[in-house]
Design a protein around this motif. Structure first.
Motif, short mmCIF file in Angstrom:
data_model
loop_
_atom_site.label_atom_id
_atom_site.label_comp_id
_atom_site.label_asym_id
_atom_site.label_seq_id
_atom_site.Cartn_x
_atom_site.Cartn_y
_atom_site.Cartn_z
N PRO A 101 0.82 -1.22 0.00
CA PRO A 101 0.00 0.00 0.00
C PRO A 101 0.85 1.27 0.00
N PHE A 102 1.97 1.26 0.72
CA PHE A 102 2.86 2.42 0.73
C PHE A 102 3.45 2.64 -0.67
N LEU A 103 3.84 1.56 -1.34
CA LEU A 103 4.42 1.68 -2.67
C LEU A 103 3.40 2.13 -3.69
N VAL A 104 2.15 1.76 -3.50
CA VAL A 104 1.09 2.25 -4.39
C VAL A 104 0.91 3.75 -4.21
N GLU A 105 0.88 4.20 -2.97
CA GLU A 105 0.75 5.64 -2.72
C GLU A 105 1.98 6.38 -3.24
N LEU A 106 3.15 5.76 -3.12
CA LEU A 106 4.36 6.37 -3.68
C LEU A 106 4.22 6.54 -5.19
N ALA A 107 3.74 5.51 -5.87
CA ALA A 107 3.55 5.60 -7.32
C ALA A 107 2.59 6.74 -7.67
N GLU A 108 1.53 6.87 -6.90
CA GLU A 108 0.57 7.94 -7.14
C GLU A 108 1.21 9.31 -6.98
N GLU A 109 1.97 9.48 -5.91
CA GLU A 109 2.63 10.77 -5.67
C GLU A 109 3.69 11.05 -6.72
N PHE A 110 4.42 10.01 -7.12
CA PHE A 110 5.45 10.21 -8.14
C PHE A 110 4.82 10.61 -9.47
N LEU A 111 3.78 9.91 -9.88
CA LEU A 111 3.09 10.24 -11.12
C LEU A 111 2.56 11.67 -11.09
N LYS A 112 2.04 12.05 -9.94
CA LYS A 112 1.53 13.42 -9.79
C LYS A 112 2.67 14.43 -9.94
N SER A 113 3.82 14.12 -9.37
CA SER A 113 4.96 15.04 -9.45
C SER A 113 5.46 15.18 -10.89
N GLN A 114 5.26 14.13 -11.70
CA GLN A 114 5.68 14.14 -13.10
C GLN A 114 4.57 14.61 -14.04
N ARG A 115 3.42 14.93 -13.46
CA ARG A 115 2.24 15.36 -14.24
C ARG A 115 1.83 14.31 -15.28
N ILE A 116 1.89 13.06 -14.86
CA ILE A 116 1.50 11.95 -15.73
C ILE A 116 0.10 11.50 -15.34
N ARG A 117 -0.82 11.55 -16.28
CA ARG A 117 -2.21 11.19 -16.01
C ARG A 117 -2.62 9.86 -16.65
N LYS A 118 -2.01 9.53 -17.79
CA LYS A 118 -2.27 8.26 -18.45
C LYS A 118 -0.93 7.62 -18.79
N PHE A 119 -0.87 6.31 -18.68
CA PHE A 119 0.42 5.65 -18.85
C PHE A 119 0.22 4.16 -19.10
N PRO A 173 -8.14 2.65 -12.85
CA PRO A 173 -8.31 1.86 -14.08
C PRO A 173 -8.37 2.70 -15.35
N ASP A 174 -8.86 3.93 -15.25
CA ASP A 174 -8.97 4.77 -16.44
C ASP A 174 -7.62 5.37 -16.85
N ALA A 175 -6.64 5.33 -15.95
CA ALA A 175 -5.33 5.93 -16.25
C ALA A 175 -4.38 4.95 -16.92
N VAL A 176 -4.64 3.65 -16.77
CA VAL A 176 -3.72 2.62 -17.27
C VAL A 176 -4.14 2.18 -18.66
N LEU A 177 -3.26 2.38 -19.63
CA LEU A 177 -3.55 2.06 -21.03
C LEU A 177 -3.25 0.61 -21.37
N SER A 178 -2.25 0.04 -20.74
CA SER A 178 -1.91 -1.37 -20.92
C SER A 178 -1.07 -1.80 -19.72
N PHE A 179 -1.00 -3.12 -19.51
CA PHE A 179 -0.31 -3.63 -18.33
C PHE A 179 0.40 -4.92 -18.69
N VAL A 180 1.74 -4.90 -18.59
CA VAL A 180 2.55 -6.10 -18.71
C VAL A 180 2.94 -6.53 -17.30
#
Length: 281
Positions: free
Chosen positions: A87-105, A125-132
């Motif tokens: 859960p901490f790493l998920v929140e980290l990903a969210e904060e990092f994406l926000k800092s990079q102004r990335i909305r879709k990836f 789910p709406d932000a993720v375009l594909s998932f490997v």
């Protein structure tokens, strides 16, 4: 691809963030471009450098991507390493994406990073375009490394880590000895227990397989040939998830067969283009 796209420079940087009230410094590498970026999340015991060869792969010439070290791994730090969890790493990903102004990836996640990516995609789910998903945890059987925190308990993080490295080194799987040789240089012992406990808890208590299948984006599950007996592979196939079995490899595909790994990922992304997805690479 044009020459200008091929010559886009890599940007190495550190970003200070606050995650769940904890101050972290995140070391990352990225390449900018006109397409939606690929976010790559490494697994336990890995670093961003394990996947930075994407910058050299011809199939990804000009692709925009970003990779970062999780706290306690590589060059990323945290003031409270014992707080690390999925859960901490998920929140980290969210904060990092926000800092990079990335909305879709696009997402690529290996092992621990695959589990983190799964929970991130579930929340956005709406932000993720594909998932490997590269052998990320989908069932209790996937805790072959993390469950050692329960099977071989120790109150001393350094002793447990040292013994974990030795057990891993002796495994009869492709790439595992290479992985073990660098573990103590890549990871702080303090992050092992909380990370492993979190991975085991989620794998044992949540229907991760159903979460993965239910994601609306295009999906690939990648695994080494030594894991082709995983119990849920047939269910993934029936659900329309693309399976990518990589020969001469096991869990650590990026060490054993990186050429085939990148080839299959590139084909998956190219297939999305042909099907009309906006995942240009």
């Amino acid at each position: 691809m044009t020459a200008s796209m091929n010559s886009r420079p890599l940007i190495w940087e550190c970003t200070n963030l606050a995650v769940a009230g904890v101050n972290v410094t995140i070391s990352s590498v990225r390449r900018e471009g006109p397409s939606y970026p690929i976010l790559i999340l490494h697994g336990f015991g890995s670093t961003k450098e394990d996947f930075v060869d994407i910058a050299l792969a011809k199939a990804f010439s000009g692709a925009s991507f970003v990779i970062y070290d999780t706290p306690g791994s590589g060059q990323s730090t945290s003031e409270k390493l014992d707080q690390l969890s999925i859960p901490f790493l998920v929140e980290l990903a969210e904060e990092f994406l926000k800092s990079q102004r990335i909305r879709k990836f696009h997402l690529i996640g290996h092992s621990m990073g695959g589990l983190t990516a799964l929970k991130l995609a579930q929340r956005h789910p709406d932000a993720v375009l594909s998932f490997v998903n590269m052998k990320g945890n989908l069932a209790p059987e996937d805790c072959f490394l993390s469950r050692q925190v329960l099977d071989h308990p120790s109150d001393n993080p350094e002793i447990f880590f040292r013994q974990f490295v030795e057990r891993t080194r002796k495994s009869q799987e492709f790439g595992t000895a290479i992985y073990a040789a660098a573990l103590q240089a890549k990871v702080k012992p303090e992050v092992v227990r909380p990370t492993f406990e979190s991975m085991v808890h989620l794998s044992d208590t949540e229907d991760l397989l159903d979460i993965f299948i239910s994601l609306p984006c295009s999906k690939m599950f990648m695994y080494g040939e030594q894991y082709n007996t995983l119990s849920y592979l047939s269910r993934l196939s029936r659900a329309g998830v693309e399976l990518a079995e990589i020969p001469n490899s096991a869990h650590f595909i990026m060490y054993s067969n990186p050429v085939e790994m990148w080839r299959r990922i590139a084909l998956f992304h190219a297939k999305g283009l042909l099907e009309g997805h906006s995942n240009q690479i």
